[in-house]
Motif scaffolding. Structure first.
Motif, PDB file in Angstrom:
ATOM      1  N   ASN A 119      12.865 -11.239  18.597  1.00 44.09           N
ATOM      2  CA  ASN A 119      12.700 -11.326  20.052  1.00 44.09           C
ATOM      3  C   ASN A 119      11.620 -10.334  20.462  1.00 44.09           C
ATOM      4  OD1 ASN A 119      13.136 -10.571  22.940  1.00 44.09           O
ATOM      5  ND2 ASN A 119      14.790 -12.072  22.804  1.00 44.09           N
ATOM      6  N   TYR A 120      10.499 -10.843  20.954  1.00 42.27           N
ATOM      7  CA  TYR A 120       9.348  -9.998  21.246  1.00 42.27           C
ATOM      8  C   TYR A 120       9.679  -8.895  22.246  1.00 42.27           C
ATOM      9  CZ  TYR A 120       4.814  -8.555  23.103  1.00 42.27           C
ATOM     10  OH  TYR A 120       3.741  -7.803  23.524  1.00 42.27           O
ATOM     11  N   PHE A 121      10.248  -9.242  23.385  1.00 41.51           N
ATOM     12  CA  PHE A 121      10.479  -8.267  24.446  1.00 41.51           C
ATOM     13  C   PHE A 121      11.577  -7.264  24.063  1.00 41.51           C
ATOM     14  CE2 PHE A 121       8.556 -11.843  26.720  1.00 41.51           C
ATOM     15  CZ  PHE A 121       7.506 -11.184  27.351  1.00 41.51           C
ATOM     16  N   LYS A 122      12.597  -7.751  23.369  1.00 39.44           N
ATOM     17  CA  LYS A 122      13.645  -6.846  22.914  1.00 39.44           C
ATOM     18  C   LYS A 122      13.086  -5.844  21.909  1.00 39.44           C
ATOM     19  CE  LYS A 122      18.259  -6.762  20.830  1.00 39.44           C
ATOM     20  NZ  LYS A 122      19.364  -7.579  20.258  1.00 39.44           N
ATOM     21  N   ASN A 123      12.240  -6.323  20.990  1.00 41.73           N
ATOM     22  CA  ASN A 123      11.626  -5.431  20.007  1.00 41.73           C
ATOM     23  C   ASN A 123      10.741  -4.389  20.683  1.00 41.73           C
ATOM     24  OD1 ASN A 123      12.832  -6.762  17.921  1.00 41.73           O
ATOM     25  ND2 ASN A 123      10.961  -7.302  16.860  1.00 41.73           N
ATOM     26  N   LEU A 124       9.983  -4.818  21.681  1.00 46.92           N
ATOM     27  CA  LEU A 124       9.087  -3.898  22.371  1.00 46.92           C
ATOM     28  C   LEU A 124       9.888  -2.818  23.094  1.00 46.92           C
ATOM     29  CD1 LEU A 124       6.050  -3.508  22.804  1.00 46.92           C
ATOM     30  CD2 LEU A 124       6.255  -4.837  24.922  1.00 46.92           C
ATOM     31  N   PHE A 125      10.982  -3.234  23.721  1.00 48.59           N
ATOM     32  CA  PHE A 125      11.843  -2.278  24.431  1.00 48.59           C
ATOM     33  C   PHE A 125      12.486  -1.296  23.453  1.00 48.59           C
ATOM     34  CE2 PHE A 125      16.101  -1.151  26.100  1.00 48.59           C
ATOM     35  CZ  PHE A 125      15.700  -0.457  27.235  1.00 48.59           C
ATOM     36  N   ASN A 126      13.000  -1.819  22.329  1.00 48.80           N
ATOM     37  CA  ASN A 126      13.630  -0.950  21.327  1.00 48.80           C
ATOM     38  C   ASN A 126      12.617   0.000  20.698  1.00 48.80           C
ATOM     39  OD1 ASN A 126      16.175  -2.044  21.688  1.00 48.80           O
ATOM     40  ND2 ASN A 126      15.902  -3.591  20.090  1.00 48.80           N
ATOM     41  N   CYS A 127      11.388  -0.481  20.555  1.00 44.83           N
ATOM     42  CA  CYS A 127      10.330   0.357  20.001  1.00 44.83           C
ATOM     43  C   CYS A 127      10.030   1.539  20.918  1.00 44.83           C
ATOM     44  CB  CYS A 127       9.070  -0.473  19.775  1.00 44.83           C
ATOM     45  SG  CYS A 127       7.648   0.493  19.244  1.00 44.83           S
ATOM     46  N   ILE A 128       9.951   1.267  22.210  1.00 41.77           N
ATOM     47  CA  ILE A 128       9.693   2.334  23.184  1.00 41.77           C
ATOM     48  C   ILE A 128      10.798   3.385  23.116  1.00 41.77           C
ATOM     49  CG2 ILE A 128       9.524   2.865  25.647  1.00 41.77           C
ATOM     50  CD1 ILE A 128       8.200   0.106  26.001  1.00 41.77           C
ATOM     51  N   LYS A 129      12.050   2.923  23.017  1.00 43.97           N
ATOM     52  CA  LYS A 129      13.162   3.874  22.882  1.00 43.97           C
ATOM     53  C   LYS A 129      13.056   4.661  21.578  1.00 43.97           C
ATOM     54  CE  LYS A 129      16.763   1.251  23.227  1.00 43.97           C
ATOM     55  NZ  LYS A 129      18.211   0.902  23.291  1.00 43.97           N
ATOM     56  N   GLY A 130      12.633   3.970  20.518  1.00 48.38           N
ATOM     57  CA  GLY A 130      12.567   4.613  19.211  1.00 48.38           C
ATOM     58  C   GLY A 130      11.510   5.697  19.107  1.00 48.38           C
ATOM     59  N   VAL A 131      10.400   5.541  19.850  1.00 53.91           N
ATOM     60  CA  VAL A 131       9.318   6.534  19.742  1.00 53.91           C
ATOM     61  C   VAL A 131       9.449   7.654  20.778  1.00 53.91           C
ATOM     62  CG1 VAL A 131       7.724   4.830  18.802  1.00 53.91           C
ATOM     63  CG2 VAL A 131       7.719   5.268  21.263  1.00 53.91           C
ATOM     64  N   LEU A 132      10.472   7.585  21.622  1.00 53.81           N
ATOM     65  CA  LEU A 132      10.652   8.629  22.631  1.00 53.81           C
ATOM     66  C   LEU A 132      10.748  10.042  22.031  1.00 53.81           C
ATOM     67  CD1 LEU A 132      12.982   7.041  25.344  1.00 53.81           C
ATOM     68  CD2 LEU A 132      10.582   7.712  25.561  1.00 53.81           C
ATOM     69  N   PRO A 133      11.494  10.232  20.919  1.00 51.83           N
ATOM     70  CA  PRO A 133      11.529  11.584  20.333  1.00 51.83           C
ATOM     71  C   PRO A 133      10.142  12.092  19.945  1.00 51.83           C
ATOM     72  CG  PRO A 133      13.298  10.242  19.440  1.00 51.83           C
ATOM     73  CD  PRO A 133      12.436   9.319  20.233  1.00 51.83           C
ATOM     74  N   LEU A 134       9.301  11.207  19.404  1.00 46.67           N
ATOM     75  CA  LEU A 134       7.950  11.611  19.048  1.00 46.67           C
ATOM     76  C   LEU A 134       7.128  11.957  20.283  1.00 46.67           C
ATOM     77  CD1 LEU A 134       7.113   9.049  16.218  1.00 46.67           C
ATOM     78  CD2 LEU A 134       7.421  11.513  15.951  1.00 46.67           C
ATOM     79  N   LEU A 135       7.308  11.180  21.350  1.00 49.34           N
ATOM     80  CA  LEU A 135       6.601  11.468  22.595  1.00 49.34           C
ATOM     81  C   LEU A 135       7.042  12.804  23.189  1.00 49.34           C
ATOM     82  CD1 LEU A 135       6.481   7.983  24.382  1.00 49.34           C
ATOM     83  CD2 LEU A 135       4.564   9.277  23.455  1.00 49.34           C
ATOM     84  N   VAL A 136       8.340  13.077  23.097  1.00 54.91           N
ATOM     85  CA  VAL A 136       8.855  14.359  23.597  1.00 54.91           C
ATOM     86  C   VAL A 136       8.228  15.520  22.821  1.00 54.91           C
ATOM     87  CG1 VAL A 136      10.907  15.808  23.772  1.00 54.91           C
ATOM     88  CG2 VAL A 136      11.017  13.412  24.469  1.00 54.91           C
ATOM     89  N   LEU A 137       8.160  15.371  21.488  1.00 54.03           N
ATOM     90  CA  LEU A 137       7.543  16.410  20.668  1.00 54.03           C
ATOM     91  C   LEU A 137       6.063  16.569  21.009  1.00 54.03           C
ATOM     92  CD1 LEU A 137       9.128  15.608  17.189  1.00 54.03           C
ATOM     93  CD2 LEU A 137       9.521  17.650  18.563  1.00 54.03           C
ATOM     94  N   ALA A 138       5.387  15.444  21.219  1.00 53.86           N
ATOM     95  CA  ALA A 138       3.959  15.488  21.542  1.00 53.86           C
ATOM     96  C   ALA A 138       3.726  16.182  22.880  1.00 53.86           C
ATOM     97  CB  ALA A 138       3.390  14.071  21.572  1.00 53.86           C
ATOM     98  N   LEU A 139       4.515  15.829  23.887  1.00 45.94           N
ATOM     99  CA  LEU A 139       4.362  16.427  25.212  1.00 45.94           C
ATOM    100  C   LEU A 139       4.742  17.908  25.198  1.00 45.94           C
ATOM    101  CD1 LEU A 139       5.799  13.526  27.396  1.00 45.94           C
ATOM    102  CD2 LEU A 139       3.427  14.315  27.364  1.00 45.94           C
ATOM    103  N   ALA A 140       5.813  18.232  24.466  1.00 41.17           N
ATOM    104  CA  ALA A 140       6.239  19.632  24.380  1.00 41.17           C
ATOM    105  C   ALA A 140       5.149  20.492  23.752  1.00 41.17           C
ATOM    106  CB  ALA A 140       7.528  19.742  23.574  1.00 41.17           C
TER     107      ALA A 140
END
Length: 543
Positions: free
Chosen positions: A218-239
């Motif tokens: 499911n394209y949209f479900k995968n995209l949404f789950n991907c965004i959730k999955g990379v949040l820890p990396l984004l938090v580390l990058a922003l920090a």
């Protein structure tokens, strides 16, 4: 040096507040450290292959001991002595190869294998490679994607050498030819983020294969789950970005830019993959990768993007971070090359047209089993050989004929091909050692039952059997320290960065003697290994 210096400043700030220890000394030391890693030209790719080849030699040495003795078997496998031998072979050899043995890796390899000659010629119980029984009618997604020992070895060894390098680079025993280059050239540390991207793409193939096989993509479900999955990396990058700016820390901006950093790149790659997934699945990962790489190279050379990256003013958010943003073209190409290889080497049975197709349905697998395999359907070993030869040949031709050299700063086409060639070559090396010592553990015996299809009870039995086979195979073919590291690799990488900062804060790394450096690095790597083994002991898997 940028990341290590940043962590040093952060720890000093946290521990000392606004107080400064001998400001003149600190500023002078910081300048010396910056000069130590600035304007470097790197070394030859042959040198890099030679130095890191000790990882394959080490795995071979461990396999010989494992097969010929009881040191790593049963209750002995968790003893202090076997753990120390494991760490010496699989961790310490890599440390020695990139420091005091960097100019004589052949001697280190000889010293590793020579003591094992009596073991090699000693008798051992004959083992028959037991083929997996695969019922195509009741094939499950978990059975389709079994445990692959050599992939665990490859990912763990890559993480070990990365963790060792980020601290070792601050000491003089780490040759300057291994440290990151300024703009043009190749070095050991320039493989770091590229290899992370390749490995991330390789493992990401599992999700696409599983979903397409089960008919649940499911394209949209995968995209949404991907965004959730990379949040820890984004938090580390922003920090990291916010901390750097709040500490008024001097940065090496030509690496990624003013605000961009390594974690932003890692977070962006899965998102781009899922965003362009329909095109990737339609065109194929390898073709899409080359299209992106060629387009980016055209922009660099013909549209003067190369000049823009090197000399443009940093007068906007985009131009300030142009290296990090524009290099995503190259890193995404590397990610896609890993994705393409994953479609070949991750599955228990070669899926139809896996050279170009990322995934397929169960019906297609069954139909392909009944027919003769096509030229574009490759086994894992053939796939590794094909891609290794392809990338090595491309690198040789382009490096010989092309006007520009490798550039990690821009992640140009030659960098993409070099990183892909290196990772495929070492995956092939680990696979050949595995086959040489243990036989073809990918061997499969196909059956096609006439019973009820997708019987839930039968599937649950298959799942339990696959889990048990994976456990037995990992205990038989993979060093315990590498299993532990693979289970918590990102956590260990973060801890390695913190330890690097603490070391730099408390030790003048530029004026240590050789033996002081070696002791520091051994304590450092032993601590990382000990933490990973401790997490494994308590059943903690944070990835």
């Amino acid at each position: 040096m940028g990341q290590q210096q940043y962590i040093e400043s952060l720890f000093y700030y946290l521990l000392n507040g606004n107080k400064r220890k001998d400001a003149g000394y600190y500023e002078n030391l910081k300048q010396r450290k910056e000069d130590f890693v600035t304007d470097l030209a790197g070394g030859s790719t042959k040198d890099i292959y030679t130095v890191t080849s000790i990882s394959v030699v080490s795995y071979l040495a461990w396999c010989i001991i494992k097969k010929k003795t009881n040191l790593f078997n049963g209750s002995n496998s968790r003893s202090l002595f076997s753990t120390l031998v494991d760490l010496f072979i699989n961790w310490n050899n890599l440390l020695l190869s990139i420091t005091i043995y960097s100019d004589n890796v052949t001697l280190l390899a000889t010293l590793t294998l020579l003591p094992l000659l009596p073991v090699v010629f000693s008798p051992s119980a004959k083992e028959k490679t037991r083929a997996r029984i695969v019922d195509l009618r009741n094939l499950t997604a978990r059975q389709l994607l079994p445990f692959k020992p050599y992939i665990t070895i490859y990912r763990s060894q890559m993480m070990i050498i990365t963790c060792i390098s980020i601290l070792a680079v601050d000491f003089f025993v780490f040759p300057r030819r291994f440290a990151k280059v300024e703009t043009w050239g190749t070095s050991l540390m320039d493989l770091g983020v590229g290899s992370f991207a390749f490995s991330m793409g390789l493992i990401s193939a599992r999700g696409f294969i599983r979903q397409k096989f089960s008919g649940k993509y499911n394209y949209f479900k995968n995209l949404f789950n991907c965004i959730k999955g990379v949040l820890p990396l984004l938090v580390l990058a922003l920090a990291r970005m916010i901390s750097v700016k709040s500490l008024d820390y001097q940065e090496h901006v030509t690496e990624y830019g003013v605000h961009w950093n390594f974690f932003f790149t890692l977070a962006a790659l899965p998102f781009l993959c899922n965003l362009f997934a329909p095109l990737i699945l339609l065109v194929s990962p390898i073709v899409f990768s080359f299209l992106i790489g060629l387009f980016y190279e055209y922009l660099l050379v013909k549209e003067h993007l190369l000049t823009y990256i090197i000399i443009a003013k940093r007068d906007s958010i985009f131009s300030a971070n142009r290296e990090g943003i524009l290099s995503l073209f190259g890193y995404f190409s590397i990610f896609l090359n890993g994705l393409a290889l994953g479609s070949i080497i991750l599955t228990v049975v070669p899926t139809p047209n896996n050279l170009f197709s990322l995934s397929t349905t169960k019906a297609d697998i069954i139909n392909a089993y009944r027919k003769k395999a096509s030229l574009t359907t490759l086994t894992p070993l053939k796939g590794l050989i094909f891609y290794t030869i392809l990338y090595q040949a491309l690198y040789y031709v382009i490096d010989t004929c092309y006007v520009y050299n490798v550039s990690r700063r821009m992640a140009n086409l030659l960098y993409v091909i070099w990183v892909s060639a290196y990772n495929c070559t070492f995956l092939l090396g680990f696979k050949l050692v595995e086959n040489f010592v243990w036989g073809d553990v990918d061997s499969v015996e196909f059956v096609y039952s006439v019973g009820k299809r997708d019987d839930p009870k039968e599937n649950s039995k298959i799942e339990a059997r696959v889990a048990e086979e994976a456990k037995e195979l990992s205990e038989k073919t993979v060093p315990n320290s590498l299993i532990a590291l693979n289970n918590n690799s990102l956590v260990i990488f973060l801890i390695a960065n913190l330890f690097t900062g603490l070391t730099n804060m408390n030790i003048d790394t530029l004026d240590c003697t050789t033996w002081q450096v070696i002791v520091i690095l051994i304590v450092y790597e032993s601590s990382l290994a000990g933490i990973s083994l401790l997490l494994q002991h308590y059943g903690i898997k944070l990835r």
